[in-house]
Design a protein around this motif. Sequence first.
Motif, PDB file in Angstrom:
ATOM      1  N   ASP A  49     -51.359 -20.185 -13.697  1.00 22.65           N
ATOM      2  CA  ASP A  49     -49.994 -20.265 -14.235  1.00 22.65           C
ATOM      3  C   ASP A  49     -49.756 -19.148 -15.251  1.00 22.65           C
ATOM      4  N   ASN A  50     -49.889 -17.943 -14.727  1.00 19.11           N
ATOM      5  CA  ASN A  50     -49.685 -16.722 -15.519  1.00 19.11           C
ATOM      6  C   ASN A  50     -50.703 -16.572 -16.645  1.00 19.11           C
ATOM      7  N   GLY A  51     -51.943 -16.964 -16.336  1.00 16.45           N
ATOM      8  CA  GLY A  51     -53.003 -16.837 -17.333  1.00 16.45           C
ATOM      9  C   GLY A  51     -53.665 -15.482 -17.341  1.00 16.45           C
ATOM     10  N   SER A  52     -53.080 -14.517 -16.663  1.00 16.17           N
ATOM     11  CA  SER A  52     -53.691 -13.185 -16.617  1.00 16.17           C
ATOM     12  C   SER A  52     -53.659 -12.501 -17.971  1.00 16.17           C
ATOM     13  N   THR A  53     -52.827 -13.004 -18.901  1.00 20.42           N
ATOM     14  CA  THR A  53     -52.752 -12.409 -20.229  1.00 20.42           C
ATOM     15  C   THR A  53     -53.715 -13.063 -21.217  1.00 20.42           C
ATOM     16  N   THR A  54     -54.547 -13.964 -20.731  1.00 20.36           N
ATOM     17  CA  THR A  54     -55.524 -14.647 -21.579  1.00 20.36           C
ATOM     18  C   THR A  54     -56.819 -13.833 -21.632  1.00 20.36           C
ATOM     19  N   PRO A  55     -57.732 -14.180 -22.558  1.00 20.86           N
ATOM     20  CA  PRO A  55     -59.031 -13.491 -22.587  1.00 20.86           C
ATOM     21  C   PRO A  55     -59.766 -13.566 -21.252  1.00 20.86           C
ATOM     22  N   LEU A  59     -60.951 -10.408 -18.867  1.00 23.82           N
ATOM     23  CA  LEU A  59     -62.315 -10.261 -18.355  1.00 23.82           C
ATOM     24  C   LEU A  59     -62.317 -10.147 -16.838  1.00 23.82           C
ATOM     25  N   ALA A  60     -61.480 -10.963 -16.184  1.00 26.39           N
ATOM     26  CA  ALA A  60     -61.392 -10.912 -14.725  1.00 26.39           C
ATOM     27  C   ALA A  60     -60.869  -9.556 -14.265  1.00 26.39           C
ATOM     28  N   ALA A  61     -59.872  -9.015 -14.972  1.00 26.71           N
ATOM     29  CA  ALA A  61     -59.327  -7.704 -14.624  1.00 26.71           C
ATOM     30  C   ALA A  61     -60.376  -6.611 -14.795  1.00 26.71           C
ATOM     31  N   SER A  62     -61.160  -6.717 -15.865  1.00 28.82           N
ATOM     32  CA  SER A  62     -62.208  -5.732 -16.127  1.00 28.82           C
ATOM     33  C   SER A  62     -63.238  -5.714 -15.009  1.00 28.82           C
ATOM     34  N   ILE A  63     -63.700  -6.889 -14.628  1.00 26.05           N
ATOM     35  CA  ILE A  63     -64.725  -6.981 -13.578  1.00 26.05           C
ATOM     36  C   ILE A  63     -64.173  -6.507 -12.231  1.00 26.05           C
ATOM     37  N   ALA A  64     -62.957  -6.962 -11.897  1.00 21.89           N
ATOM     38  CA  ALA A  64     -62.364  -6.593 -10.615  1.00 21.89           C
ATOM     39  C   ALA A  64     -62.165  -5.085 -10.501  1.00 21.89           C
TER      40      ALA A  64
END
Length: 252
Positions: A49-55, A59-64
């Motif tokens: 639910d738009n949690g992409s702006t959370t810590p 972290l998920a964006a960094s790894i991906a």
Amino acid sequence: MPISRIAIGSPVEASQPDAIKAAVAEFISMLIFVFAGEGSGMAFAKLTDNGSTTPAGLLAASIAHAFALFVAVSVGANISGGHVNPAVTFGAFVGGHITLFRSILYWIAQLLGSVVACLLLKFATGGLETSAFALSSGVTVWNALVFEIVMTFGLVYTVYATAVDPKKGNLGIIAPIAIGFIVGANILAGGAFDGASMNPAVSFGPAVVSWTWDSHWVYWLGPFVGAGIAALVYEILFINQSHEQLPTSAEY
């Protein structure tokens, strides 16, 4: 001085088979990278639910992005050099490792790859928006510009140390991993402030598809300045200027 080795090249290069193959490789590598990187953010936002702006989202964006860039650089390395970034191409140009005309060919391919990846994501997700890069609350364009300059400096410096330097030896084997790691680390450092682009093409695709251009110039100027500084620093300080100029071809 590296500036003395800068080569303009010729428009004829655009029709040479090796240049065309290299451009296609850059297009495919960029498509793979943006589809996986941008897509992971969209998937995380949908699942949380738009949690992409959370810590956790950061972290998920960094790894991906680290994993995707590792693959994208690896699959293009033997054909185009695996730049997968207009700023990296600019850094190679400043160091005299690629001609201007071939650089332009790469830039076009990289931008198209990013746009096509975002269009495919929008279609595959049923019309979800590909979020354009934006500044966080309280972050000015000048703050973001410094972030982009420093982060891209680190990226292109890593590229030079592991892939361009003729003295790299067996270190070249781990170049895609090192490049992926520095991008992942920089996303953790700057992602909460300006999205941590370091790559004009990665910013361009989502901006075109969502037609959002707020502060977009930052994601071009910052990476190009950082890349140029990194190329000059590494060339002047660490590459023996007496070595033969590397071919102005697709490879580093």
